[in-house]
Design a protein around this motif. Structure first.
Motif, PDB file in Angstrom:
ATOM      1  N   VAL A 251      -3.958  13.382  -2.291  1.00  0.00           N
ATOM      2  CA  VAL A 251      -3.907  12.272  -3.248  1.00  0.00           C
ATOM      3  C   VAL A 251      -3.277  11.029  -2.619  1.00  0.00           C
ATOM      4  O   VAL A 251      -3.836   9.920  -2.729  1.00  0.00           O
ATOM      5  CB  VAL A 251      -3.134  12.687  -4.511  1.00  0.00           C
ATOM      6  CG1 VAL A 251      -2.935  11.475  -5.434  1.00  0.00           C
ATOM      7  CG2 VAL A 251      -3.879  13.796  -5.248  1.00  0.00           C
ATOM      8  N   GLN A 252      -2.141  11.180  -1.964  1.00  0.00           N
ATOM      9  CA  GLN A 252      -1.472  10.006  -1.403  1.00  0.00           C
ATOM     10  C   GLN A 252      -2.336   9.267  -0.379  1.00  0.00           C
ATOM     11  O   GLN A 252      -2.465   8.038  -0.471  1.00  0.00           O
ATOM     12  CB  GLN A 252      -0.122  10.407  -0.795  1.00  0.00           C
ATOM     13  CG  GLN A 252       0.742   9.208  -0.418  1.00  0.00           C
ATOM     14  CD  GLN A 252       2.161   9.592  -0.066  1.00  0.00           C
ATOM     15  OE1 GLN A 252       2.517  10.761  -0.047  1.00  0.00           O
ATOM     16  NE2 GLN A 252       2.991   8.620   0.224  1.00  0.00           N
ATOM     17  N   PRO A 253      -2.957   9.946   0.595  1.00  0.00           N
ATOM     18  CA  PRO A 253      -3.833   9.195   1.521  1.00  0.00           C
ATOM     19  C   PRO A 253      -5.071   8.613   0.847  1.00  0.00           C
ATOM     20  O   PRO A 253      -5.534   7.543   1.233  1.00  0.00           O
ATOM     21  CB  PRO A 253      -4.207  10.236   2.578  1.00  0.00           C
ATOM     22  CG  PRO A 253      -3.885  11.548   1.993  1.00  0.00           C
ATOM     23  CD  PRO A 253      -2.755  11.331   1.039  1.00  0.00           C
ATOM     24  N   LEU A 254      -5.613   9.296  -0.173  1.00  0.00           N
ATOM     25  CA  LEU A 254      -6.767   8.749  -0.887  1.00  0.00           C
ATOM     26  C   LEU A 254      -6.397   7.465  -1.624  1.00  0.00           C
ATOM     27  O   LEU A 254      -7.168   6.498  -1.643  1.00  0.00           O
ATOM     28  CB  LEU A 254      -7.320   9.789  -1.868  1.00  0.00           C
ATOM     29  CG  LEU A 254      -8.167  10.900  -1.260  1.00  0.00           C
ATOM     30  CD1 LEU A 254      -8.504  11.950  -2.317  1.00  0.00           C
ATOM     31  CD2 LEU A 254      -9.453  10.336  -0.642  1.00  0.00           C
ATOM     32  N   VAL A 255      -5.220   7.450  -2.240  1.00  0.00           N
ATOM     33  CA  VAL A 255      -4.758   6.231  -2.918  1.00  0.00           C
ATOM     34  C   VAL A 255      -4.551   5.111  -1.908  1.00  0.00           C
ATOM     35  O   VAL A 255      -4.945   3.962  -2.141  1.00  0.00           O
ATOM     36  CB  VAL A 255      -3.457   6.513  -3.696  1.00  0.00           C
ATOM     37  CG1 VAL A 255      -2.856   5.214  -4.234  1.00  0.00           C
ATOM     38  CG2 VAL A 255      -3.716   7.484  -4.839  1.00  0.00           C
ATOM     39  N   ALA A 256      -3.934   5.448  -0.769  1.00  0.00           N
ATOM     40  CA  ALA A 256      -3.720   4.436   0.270  1.00  0.00           C
ATOM     41  C   ALA A 256      -5.047   3.877   0.758  1.00  0.00           C
ATOM     42  O   ALA A 256      -5.183   2.657   0.953  1.00  0.00           O
ATOM     43  CB  ALA A 256      -2.934   5.050   1.436  1.00  0.00           C
TER      44      ALA A 256
ATOM     45  N   VAL B  72      -2.895   2.720   7.860  1.00  0.00           N
ATOM     46  CA  VAL B  72      -2.244   2.984   6.572  1.00  0.00           C
ATOM     47  C   VAL B  72      -2.628   4.358   6.028  1.00  0.00           C
ATOM     48  O   VAL B  72      -1.809   5.033   5.379  1.00  0.00           O
ATOM     49  CB  VAL B  72      -2.582   1.886   5.535  1.00  0.00           C
ATOM     50  CG1 VAL B  72      -2.027   0.553   5.966  1.00  0.00           C
ATOM     51  CG2 VAL B  72      -4.083   1.780   5.286  1.00  0.00           C
ATOM     52  N   VAL B  73      -3.853   4.815   6.290  1.00  0.00           N
ATOM     53  CA  VAL B  73      -4.263   6.129   5.795  1.00  0.00           C
ATOM     54  C   VAL B  73      -3.580   7.244   6.585  1.00  0.00           C
ATOM     55  O   VAL B  73      -3.140   8.252   6.011  1.00  0.00           O
ATOM     56  CB  VAL B  73      -5.801   6.279   5.862  1.00  0.00           C
ATOM     57  CG1 VAL B  73      -6.217   7.670   5.403  1.00  0.00           C
ATOM     58  CG2 VAL B  73      -6.474   5.225   4.986  1.00  0.00           C
TER      59      VAL B  73
ATOM     60  N   VAL C  72       2.186   6.639  -7.097  1.00  0.00           N
ATOM     61  CA  VAL C  72       1.155   7.468  -7.727  1.00  0.00           C
ATOM     62  C   VAL C  72       1.441   8.950  -7.484  1.00  0.00           C
ATOM     63  O   VAL C  72       1.437   9.763  -8.428  1.00  0.00           O
ATOM     64  CB  VAL C  72      -0.242   7.093  -7.203  1.00  0.00           C
ATOM     65  CG1 VAL C  72      -1.275   8.107  -7.692  1.00  0.00           C
ATOM     66  CG2 VAL C  72      -0.620   5.694  -7.659  1.00  0.00           C
ATOM     67  N   ALA C  73       1.691   9.328  -6.224  1.00  0.00           N
ATOM     68  CA  ALA C  73       1.923  10.737  -5.906  1.00  0.00           C
ATOM     69  C   ALA C  73       3.174  11.264  -6.608  1.00  0.00           C
ATOM     70  O   ALA C  73       3.148  12.339  -7.232  1.00  0.00           O
ATOM     71  CB  ALA C  73       2.043  10.919  -4.397  1.00  0.00           C
ATOM     72  N   ALA C  74       4.270  10.527  -6.516  1.00  0.00           N
ATOM     73  CA  ALA C  74       5.508  10.963  -7.159  1.00  0.00           C
ATOM     74  C   ALA C  74       5.373  10.948  -8.673  1.00  0.00           C
ATOM     75  O   ALA C  74       5.864  11.850  -9.366  1.00  0.00           O
ATOM     76  CB  ALA C  74       6.667  10.071  -6.725  1.00  0.00           C
ATOM     77  N   GLY C  75       4.701   9.938  -9.210  1.00  0.00           N
ATOM     78  CA  GLY C  75       4.553   9.830 -10.655  1.00  0.00           C
ATOM     79  C   GLY C  75       3.759  10.970 -11.258  1.00  0.00           C
ATOM     80  O   GLY C  75       4.119  11.497 -12.327  1.00  0.00           O
TER      81      GLY C  75
ATOM     82  N   ILE D 159       0.840  -1.202   0.000  1.00  0.00           N
ATOM     83  CA  ILE D 159       0.000   0.000   0.000  1.00  0.00           C
ATOM     84  C   ILE D 159       0.872   1.248   0.000  1.00  0.00           C
ATOM     85  O   ILE D 159       0.612   2.209  -0.748  1.00  0.00           O
ATOM     86  CB  ILE D 159      -0.939  -0.014   1.210  1.00  0.00           C
ATOM     87  CG1 ILE D 159      -1.917  -1.187   1.100  1.00  0.00           C
ATOM     88  CG2 ILE D 159      -1.697   1.305   1.335  1.00  0.00           C
ATOM     89  CD1 ILE D 159      -2.674  -1.479   2.379  1.00  0.00           C
ATOM     90  N   ALA D 160       1.916   1.247   0.818  1.00  0.00           N
ATOM     91  CA  ALA D 160       2.823   2.388   0.867  1.00  0.00           C
ATOM     92  C   ALA D 160       3.495   2.593  -0.486  1.00  0.00           C
ATOM     93  O   ALA D 160       3.602   3.727  -0.974  1.00  0.00           O
ATOM     94  CB  ALA D 160       3.875   2.178   1.958  1.00  0.00           C
ATOM     95  N   PHE D 161       3.927   1.503  -1.106  1.00  0.00           N
ATOM     96  CA  PHE D 161       4.614   1.601  -2.394  1.00  0.00           C
ATOM     97  C   PHE D 161       3.693   2.189  -3.464  1.00  0.00           C
ATOM     98  O   PHE D 161       4.085   3.100  -4.203  1.00  0.00           O
ATOM     99  CB  PHE D 161       5.097   0.218  -2.823  1.00  0.00           C
ATOM    100  CG  PHE D 161       5.816   0.209  -4.147  1.00  0.00           C
ATOM    101  CD1 PHE D 161       7.134   0.606  -4.225  1.00  0.00           C
ATOM    102  CD2 PHE D 161       5.160  -0.200  -5.298  1.00  0.00           C
ATOM    103  CE1 PHE D 161       7.805   0.607  -5.444  1.00  0.00           C
ATOM    104  CE2 PHE D 161       5.818  -0.203  -6.520  1.00  0.00           C
ATOM    105  CZ  PHE D 161       7.146   0.204  -6.595  1.00  0.00           C
ATOM    106  N   VAL D 162       2.462   1.698  -3.532  1.00  0.00           N
ATOM    107  CA  VAL D 162       1.525   2.186  -4.552  1.00  0.00           C
ATOM    108  C   VAL D 162       1.212   3.663  -4.341  1.00  0.00           C
ATOM    109  O   VAL D 162       1.208   4.469  -5.288  1.00  0.00           O
ATOM    110  CB  VAL D 162       0.229   1.357  -4.537  1.00  0.00           C
ATOM    111  CG1 VAL D 162      -0.809   1.967  -5.478  1.00  0.00           C
ATOM    112  CG2 VAL D 162       0.517  -0.090  -4.937  1.00  0.00           C
TER     113      VAL D 162
END
Length: 307
Positions: free
Chosen positions: A235-240, A258-259, A74-77, A67-70
């Motif tokens: 964005v990062q917490p929403l993706v998580a 994780v959030v 996404v955020a960095a990408g 989850i952390a990796f994804v």
């Protein structure tokens, strides 16, 4: 919720000390550079080595790591795409901006918040390890290559991690954890003592930069900082949350953990890294400032909704 406020309060207090020391002339820009170099080359490698050598790797390599990796990718990408294709930023500035958009403050802010809000620091371990062993070495490899002025070669790229003290410290710590054998006290205690100055020294250097550098948001693009802030605290917490609640089916305390971790602001380490490579220092400083402020209501809201 009190844990969130306590964690931010500790950070603000130490940064404030650095600000006052710079205002009174005790520390200057040269001192800030010395602190940053001390943190990068000595203190942080010792801190990471002593932390990772005691890590429970079975707990670290869990759903939280994926989850952390994804969420980080996404955020960095998204930042990389915007910075390169729209703003035409150079490679080094893009790397620093991508780190600002995805590298969470897992150490000096994440640990106290995890203890007070989540009841323990175990939730921090997956993203901490992922950042140290994947994100940081990758970013450093690119920064070393583009700032060295040398033409990259396969051998140089492969040898890059061996020349970076933070990557070396992290790798040695994981190797010791995998071996199951603890080094003697006469070796561990000095490393622990040196590592304990990493967090306060980084915060003091940041406080000096706030006082002696340009005013926050005075010399950086508002679009840059706003993009970083949106990616980091929204964005990062929403993706998580989407990945944790969807494919992994996490609920309750596990979902909250994780959030909350993904919602942490940009780490002060990024300012140290930017200073070390002489790229996008002001962006890193302002991104830390803005994401830290913005993450307070976000973390409080997440704690209220998911706790």
């Amino acid at each position: 919720m009190q844990g969130v406020l306590d964690g931010f309060g500790v950070i603000a207090a130490v940064i404030g000390v650095g600000f006052v020391l710079a205002h009174t002339g005790v520390l200057d820009v040269a001192a800030q550079q010395v602190l940053a170099r001390l943190v990068f080359f000595v203190a942080t490698p010792c801190l990471l080595l002593t932390l990772l050598m005691k890590a429970d790797l079975h707990r670290v390599f869990s759903a939280g790591l994926v989850i952390a990796f994804v969420s980080v990718v996404v955020a960095a990408g998204v930042y990389v795409v915007v910075a390169r294709l729209i703003w035409r930023r150079d490679t080094a500035e893009t790397v620093v901006g991508a780190l600002c958009s995805s590298y969470v403050n897992a150490g000096n802010l994440g640990l106290p918040i995890a203890v007070y809000v989540l009841g323990g620091g175990a939730a921090i371990a997956p993203i901490l390890l992922m950042q140290l062993l994947v994100l940081t070495p990758t970013a450093f490899a690119v920064l070393d290559l583009v700032t060295s002025g040398r033409r990259p070669s396969v051998l140089r790229v492969l040898a890059q991690p061996l020349r970076n003290p933070i990557t070396i410290g992290s790798s040695v710590g994981v190797a010791i954890a995998l071996s199951g054998r603890r080094p003697p006290t006469v070796v561990v205690d000095p490393l622990t003592m040196i590592g304990q100055i990493a967090v306060p020294a980084a915060l003091l250097a940041y406080g000096v930069a706030l006082r002696l550098g340009p005013r926050p948001l005075a010399d950086t693009s508002v679009a840059d900082v706003a993009t970083v802030a949106v990616l980091k605290v929204l964005v990062q917490p929403l993706v998580a949350w989407a990945v944790a609640a969807g494919p992994f089916g996490l609920r309750g305390h596990d979902l909250l953990a994780v959030v909350v971790v993904a919602s942490l602001p940009t780490a002060q380490n990024i300012f140290v890294y930017a200073t070390r490579y002489g790229r996008a220092e002001v962006l890193a400083r302002d991104a830390i400032f803005v994401t830290t402020l913005c993450s307070v209501p976000v973390l409080l809201g997440i704690a209220a909704l998911l706790a």
